[in-house]
Design a protein around this motif. Sequence first.
Motif, PDB file in Angstrom:
ATOM      1  N   ALA A  10       0.836  -1.200   0.000  1.00 36.14           N
ATOM      2  CA  ALA A  10       0.000   0.000   0.000  1.00 36.14           C
ATOM      3  C   ALA A  10       0.874   1.254   0.000  1.00 36.14           C
ATOM      4  CB  ALA A  10      -0.930  -0.005   1.209  1.00 36.14           C
ATOM      5  N   PHE A  11       1.928   1.258   0.802  1.00 36.42           N
ATOM      6  CA  PHE A  11       2.850   2.396   0.803  1.00 36.42           C
ATOM      7  C   PHE A  11       3.549   2.527  -0.544  1.00 36.42           C
ATOM      8  CE2 PHE A  11       2.193   2.755   5.285  1.00 36.42           C
ATOM      9  CZ  PHE A  11       2.611   4.038   5.621  1.00 36.42           C
ATOM     10  N   ILE A  40      -6.377   3.763   0.397  1.00 34.67           N
ATOM     11  CA  ILE A  40      -5.365   2.887  -0.188  1.00 34.67           C
ATOM     12  C   ILE A  40      -5.034   1.711   0.722  1.00 34.67           C
ATOM     13  CG2 ILE A  40      -2.990   2.738  -1.040  1.00 34.67           C
ATOM     14  CD1 ILE A  40      -3.144   5.629  -1.851  1.00 34.67           C
ATOM     15  N   LEU A  41      -4.922   1.960   1.997  1.00 39.64           N
ATOM     16  CA  LEU A  41      -4.439   0.968   2.950  1.00 39.64           C
ATOM     17  C   LEU A  41      -5.344  -0.243   3.164  1.00 39.64           C
ATOM     18  CD1 LEU A  41      -2.313   0.168   5.096  1.00 39.64           C
ATOM     19  CD2 LEU A  41      -3.577   1.617   6.718  1.00 39.64           C
ATOM     20  N   PRO A  42      -6.663  -0.112   3.247  1.00 45.56           N
ATOM     21  CA  PRO A  42      -7.515  -1.272   3.580  1.00 45.56           C
ATOM     22  C   PRO A  42      -7.266  -2.476   2.681  1.00 45.56           C
ATOM     23  CG  PRO A  42      -8.777   0.732   3.769  1.00 45.56           C
ATOM     24  CD  PRO A  42      -7.454   1.125   3.164  1.00 45.56           C
ATOM     25  N   TYR A  43      -7.336  -3.651   3.301  1.00 46.56           N
ATOM     26  CA  TYR A  43      -6.947  -4.892   2.628  1.00 46.56           C
ATOM     27  C   TYR A  43      -8.124  -5.673   2.070  1.00 46.56           C
ATOM     28  CZ  TYR A  43      -8.309  -6.488   7.273  1.00 46.56           C
ATOM     29  OH  TYR A  43      -9.013  -6.702   8.441  1.00 46.56           O
ATOM     30  N   ARG A  44      -9.346  -5.258   2.347  1.00 42.81           N
ATOM     31  CA  ARG A  44     -10.500  -5.972   1.809  1.00 42.81           C
ATOM     32  C   ARG A  44     -11.490  -4.992   1.205  1.00 42.81           C
ATOM     33  NH1 ARG A  44     -13.387  -9.492   3.717  1.00 42.81           N
ATOM     34  NH2 ARG A  44     -12.259 -10.466   5.437  1.00 42.81           N
ATOM     35  N   SER A  45     -12.379  -5.525   0.343  1.00 41.13           N
ATOM     36  CA  SER A  45     -13.386  -4.705  -0.317  1.00 41.13           C
ATOM     37  C   SER A  45     -14.707  -4.747   0.434  1.00 41.13           C
ATOM     38  CB  SER A  45     -13.593  -5.185  -1.755  1.00 41.13           C
ATOM     39  OG  SER A  45     -14.673  -4.528  -2.359  1.00 41.13           O
ATOM     40  N   THR A  46     -15.199  -5.962   0.701  1.00 42.28           N
ATOM     41  CA  THR A  46     -16.457  -6.112   1.435  1.00 42.28           C
ATOM     42  C   THR A  46     -16.275  -7.209   2.475  1.00 42.28           C
ATOM     43  OG1 THR A  46     -17.267  -7.567  -0.343  1.00 42.28           O
ATOM     44  CG2 THR A  46     -17.917  -5.250  -0.434  1.00 42.28           C
ATOM     45  N   ASN A  47     -17.027  -8.303   2.334  1.00 38.29           N
ATOM     46  CA  ASN A  47     -16.912  -9.433   3.262  1.00 38.29           C
ATOM     47  C   ASN A  47     -16.439 -10.687   2.543  1.00 38.29           C
ATOM     48  OD1 ASN A  47     -19.748  -7.998   4.699  1.00 38.29           O
ATOM     49  ND2 ASN A  47     -17.855  -8.262   5.849  1.00 38.29           N
ATOM     50  N   GLU A  48     -15.580 -10.506   1.533  1.00 37.01           N
ATOM     51  CA  GLU A  48     -15.063 -11.615   0.747  1.00 37.01           C
ATOM     52  C   GLU A  48     -13.984 -12.386   1.517  1.00 37.01           C
ATOM     53  OE1 GLU A  48     -12.106  -8.325  -0.016  1.00 37.01           O
ATOM     54  OE2 GLU A  48     -14.253  -8.508   0.418  1.00 37.01           O
ATOM     55  N   PRO A  49     -13.632 -13.601   1.068  1.00 38.40           N
ATOM     56  CA  PRO A  49     -12.501 -14.310   1.674  1.00 38.40           C
ATOM     57  C   PRO A  49     -11.222 -13.497   1.487  1.00 38.40           C
ATOM     58  CG  PRO A  49     -13.763 -15.764   0.231  1.00 38.40           C
ATOM     59  CD  PRO A  49     -14.269 -14.381  -0.011  1.00 38.40           C
ATOM     60  N   TRP A 107       1.119   4.124  -3.011  1.00 37.58           N
ATOM     61  CA  TRP A 107       0.885   5.512  -2.602  1.00 37.58           C
ATOM     62  C   TRP A 107       2.040   6.409  -3.047  1.00 37.58           C
ATOM     63  CZ3 TRP A 107       1.715   7.533   3.019  1.00 37.58           C
ATOM     64  CH2 TRP A 107       1.251   8.854   3.120  1.00 37.58           C
ATOM     65  N   GLU A 108       3.241   5.923  -2.855  1.00 32.98           N
ATOM     66  CA  GLU A 108       4.424   6.724  -3.146  1.00 32.98           C
ATOM     67  C   GLU A 108       4.801   6.724  -4.623  1.00 32.98           C
ATOM     68  OE1 GLU A 108       7.111   4.737  -0.569  1.00 32.98           O
ATOM     69  OE2 GLU A 108       6.388   5.738   1.262  1.00 32.98           O
ATOM     70  N   GLU A 109       4.445   5.655  -5.354  1.00 34.77           N
ATOM     71  CA  GLU A 109       4.899   5.530  -6.737  1.00 34.77           C
ATOM     72  C   GLU A 109       3.865   5.947  -7.774  1.00 34.77           C
ATOM     73  OE1 GLU A 109       6.324   1.594  -7.413  1.00 34.77           O
ATOM     74  OE2 GLU A 109       7.981   1.759  -5.966  1.00 34.77           O
ATOM     75  N   ASN A 110       2.588   5.801  -7.482  1.00 34.07           N
ATOM     76  CA  ASN A 110       1.564   6.127  -8.473  1.00 34.07           C
ATOM     77  C   ASN A 110       1.285   7.626  -8.481  1.00 34.07           C
ATOM     78  OD1 ASN A 110       1.251   3.481  -9.297  1.00 34.07           O
ATOM     79  ND2 ASN A 110      -0.429   3.070  -7.889  1.00 34.07           N
ATOM     80  N   PRO A 111       1.451   8.279  -9.616  1.00 30.92           N
ATOM     81  CA  PRO A 111       1.285   9.738  -9.674  1.00 30.92           C
ATOM     82  C   PRO A 111      -0.102  10.210  -9.254  1.00 30.92           C
ATOM     83  CG  PRO A 111       2.359   8.917 -11.664  1.00 30.92           C
ATOM     84  CD  PRO A 111       1.873   7.718 -10.917  1.00 30.92           C
ATOM     85  N   TRP A 112      -1.136   9.397  -9.490  1.00 29.88           N
ATOM     86  CA  TRP A 112      -2.501   9.823  -9.181  1.00 29.88           C
ATOM     87  C   TRP A 112      -2.834   9.706  -7.693  1.00 29.88           C
ATOM     88  CZ3 TRP A 112      -1.486   5.733 -12.593  1.00 29.88           C
ATOM     89  CH2 TRP A 112      -1.570   4.459 -12.037  1.00 29.88           C
ATOM     90  N   SER A 113      -1.922   9.167  -6.892  1.00 30.58           N
ATOM     91  CA  SER A 113      -2.201   9.047  -5.456  1.00 30.58           C
ATOM     92  C   SER A 113      -1.205   9.801  -4.581  1.00 30.58           C
ATOM     93  CB  SER A 113      -2.210   7.573  -5.045  1.00 30.58           C
ATOM     94  OG  SER A 113      -0.954   6.966  -5.305  1.00 30.58           O
ATOM     95  N   LYS A 114      -0.157  10.347  -5.180  1.00 34.10           N
ATOM     96  CA  LYS A 114       0.876  11.015  -4.391  1.00 34.10           C
ATOM     97  C   LYS A 114       0.350  12.228  -3.634  1.00 34.10           C
ATOM     98  CE  LYS A 114       4.980   9.712  -7.089  1.00 34.10           C
ATOM     99  NZ  LYS A 114       6.111  10.231  -7.901  1.00 34.10           N
ATOM    100  N   HIS A 115      -0.721  12.848  -4.137  1.00 33.65           N
ATOM    101  CA  HIS A 115      -1.238  14.062  -3.508  1.00 33.65           C
ATOM    102  C   HIS A 115      -2.038  13.774  -2.239  1.00 33.65           C
ATOM    103  CE1 HIS A 115      -4.688  12.550  -5.738  1.00 33.65           C
ATOM    104  NE2 HIS A 115      -5.457  13.303  -4.966  1.00 33.65           N
TER     105      HIS A 115
END
Length: 239
Positions: free
Chosen positions: A139-140, A161-170, A143-151
């Motif tokens: 995640a870091f 960016i950090l969360p590891y899951r989307s909903t209640n999936e495995p 965040w640091e490498e993608n130009p669209w997220s550096k801001h």
Amino acid sequence: MKKIVLFFIISLVLFSCTQNGQKNSENVQAILDNAGKNKAELQKVLDAYQEPEDSLKLQAAWFLLGNMDEQGYLYYEVADSNNTEIGFYALDYPTYDAMTRAWDSIVEVRGKLHQKKVSFTKDYEITKADYLINNIDLAFRVWEENPWSKHLNFDQFCEYILPYRSTNEPLEDWRPYFIEKYAWLKDSMKTINDPVEACIWINNDIKSWFRFDPRFYEHATDLGFKELIEGKLRTVLLE
């Protein structure tokens, strides 16, 4: 089925989905206390970021653990009018029509069917340290490498960016796949720091190889990453 503009994979690739209700770090101790045999695994995550240069990653670890209370894998089964599970799996049928015919024939015998919540496996009880550490590190990286997220500032990073899951999936290790799959994105964009343009590129790509499957109308359990990729099926409509 509700239509959405961007499929959840875009959220995973670009930002990831927001954890509901940001909680303060005081909740981390409660999570550790409730984790039982898995407490040592969660403690390893905190221990991994004790060097001064890892101070932000340590804060990120506290954020994830502090928001773990309501995170987990939710499993459903189809049940009949007596609330008895019948072992009906929508994706066992080759088409939506075949599934509907089978569903209707069961209804005639067993009455109205519904989705029954069978189990909820909490993340803090099973998640391993390596999984969370890898998620934080990658995640870091994006965040640091993608130009669209550096801001984004750190609070926004934790939410999007950090969360590891989307909903209640495995739980599965999805980040490496998408980092590699969309490595070409920066070279294709006209304005590489524009997150909207990045979303459009990914959305168009997903629509070219993913298809909506109406069988998911009767499949309440969220599919895992591998099932989605291998089946090239999505559970929502794209516009």
